[in-house]
Design an enzyme around this catalytic site. Structure first.
Site, PDB file in Angstrom:
ATOM      1  N   ASP A 182      -6.974   1.236   0.466  1.00  0.00           N
ATOM      2  CA  ASP A 182      -5.665   0.651   0.779  1.00  0.00           C
ATOM      3  C   ASP A 182      -5.371  -0.551  -0.110  1.00  0.00           C
ATOM      4  OD1 ASP A 182      -5.419   2.548   2.744  1.00  0.00           O
ATOM      5  OD2 ASP A 182      -5.779   1.188   4.421  1.00  0.00           O
ATOM      6  N   GLU A 205      -4.390   0.591  -3.620  1.00  0.00           N
ATOM      7  CA  GLU A 205      -3.009   1.067  -3.616  1.00  0.00           C
ATOM      8  C   GLU A 205      -2.034  -0.100  -3.568  1.00  0.00           C
ATOM      9  OE1 GLU A 205      -3.242   5.434  -1.474  1.00  0.00           O
ATOM     10  OE2 GLU A 205      -3.192   3.654  -0.190  1.00  0.00           O
ATOM     11  N   GLU A 222       0.838  -1.206   0.000  1.00  0.00           N
ATOM     12  CA  GLU A 222       0.000   0.000   0.000  1.00  0.00           C
ATOM     13  C   GLU A 222       0.873   1.255   0.000  1.00  0.00           C
ATOM     14  OE1 GLU A 222      -2.222   2.633   3.291  1.00  0.00           O
ATOM     15  OE2 GLU A 222      -2.146   0.474   3.653  1.00  0.00           O
ATOM     16  N   ASP A 244       0.799   3.890  -3.092  1.00  0.00           N
ATOM     17  CA  ASP A 244       0.442   5.287  -2.851  1.00  0.00           C
ATOM     18  C   ASP A 244       1.433   6.218  -3.541  1.00  0.00           C
ATOM     19  OD1 ASP A 244      -1.015   7.460  -1.334  1.00  0.00           O
ATOM     20  OD2 ASP A 244       0.989   7.702  -0.493  1.00  0.00           O
TER      21      ASP A 244
END
Length: 224
Positions: A113, A116, A40, A44
């Site tokens: 999440d 990502e 994650e 991101d």
């Protein structure tokens, strides 16, 4: 084993290492020592760069401040959860029974999440350029009109500029109440101006409710 092949078809990407995809789909409630938090983190950063580069070229004449607002409107939990829902991502996430019973498969934070993490996993396996193609396809499918006027609905700033300019007052936002279960929490916000309530709104986050209240106030003032 979940039918992850169905998810791969939606992503238009077949993982060579299926364990990498399973890793990206594993919530911390399912297995604390083996979860998607590191992926994650990577995803991101990848999405931030993908969107930043995309906006840089698409809005070549826009100032840095406008580009930052556009990126913030796209790179956030709400937007990523929308994309995740378009993939039915909640059906594929590995989580504990307790988390599932608490509405985990619909929680925007968990969905965001996981999206990502998947992007991070694709990046590890296929590289940045290929990941960028997939990410932009998902973004453009869910946000067909990437336009500042549509994405950046900063009613609070507009209202504040008007009220400060006309009466020298800044709107205040008061939380009237918070209600509902944790995974579907709602917030009621009252917009106060010069000690009087001008508008009220309810939404799934305080920020969203504040923006909605500001929009209502602007409509009352004839400023929209």
């Amino acid at each position: 084993m979940k039918n992850i092949e169905k998810l791969e078809r939606s992503l238009t990407y077949e993982f060579k290492d299926k364990n990498l995809l399973i890793h990206a789909l594993t919530h911390k409630s399912f297995k604390k020592s083996y979860n998607n938090e590191r992926l994650e983190f990577l995803g991101d950063a990848v999405l931030d760069l993908v969107v930043g580069e995309y906006l840089f070229h698409k809005f070549a004449k826009d100032a840095e401040g406008d580009l930052s607002k556009l990126r913030a409107a796209l790179v956030n939990e709400k937007s990523f959860a929308k994309i995740a829902n378009s993939l039915n991502l909640g059906d594929f996430i590995f989580m504990s029974v307790a988390e599932e019973n608490n509405g985990g498969r619909e929680k925007p934070s968990i969905l965001s999440d996981a999206l990502e993490a998947i992007i991070g996993a694709i990046h590890l396996e296929a590289g940045f350029e290929f990941t960028k193609t997939i990410a932009l396809r998902l973004i453009e499918k869910n946000f067909p009109q990437i336009d500042a006027k549509i994405l950046i609905k900063d009613y609070k700033t507009k209202l504040q500029e008007i009220t400060q300019g006309k009466i020298g007052q800044t709107p205040q936002y008061e939380t009237v109440r918070a209600f509902g279960p944790d995974h579907l929490k709602q917030f009621e916000i009252a917009l106060m101006l010069d000690g009087k309530e001008l508008a009220r709104a309810i939404a799934g986050s305080k920020k969203e409710a504040q923006q909605m209240a500001a929009k209502i106030a602007l409509e009352k003032l004839g400023a929209l």
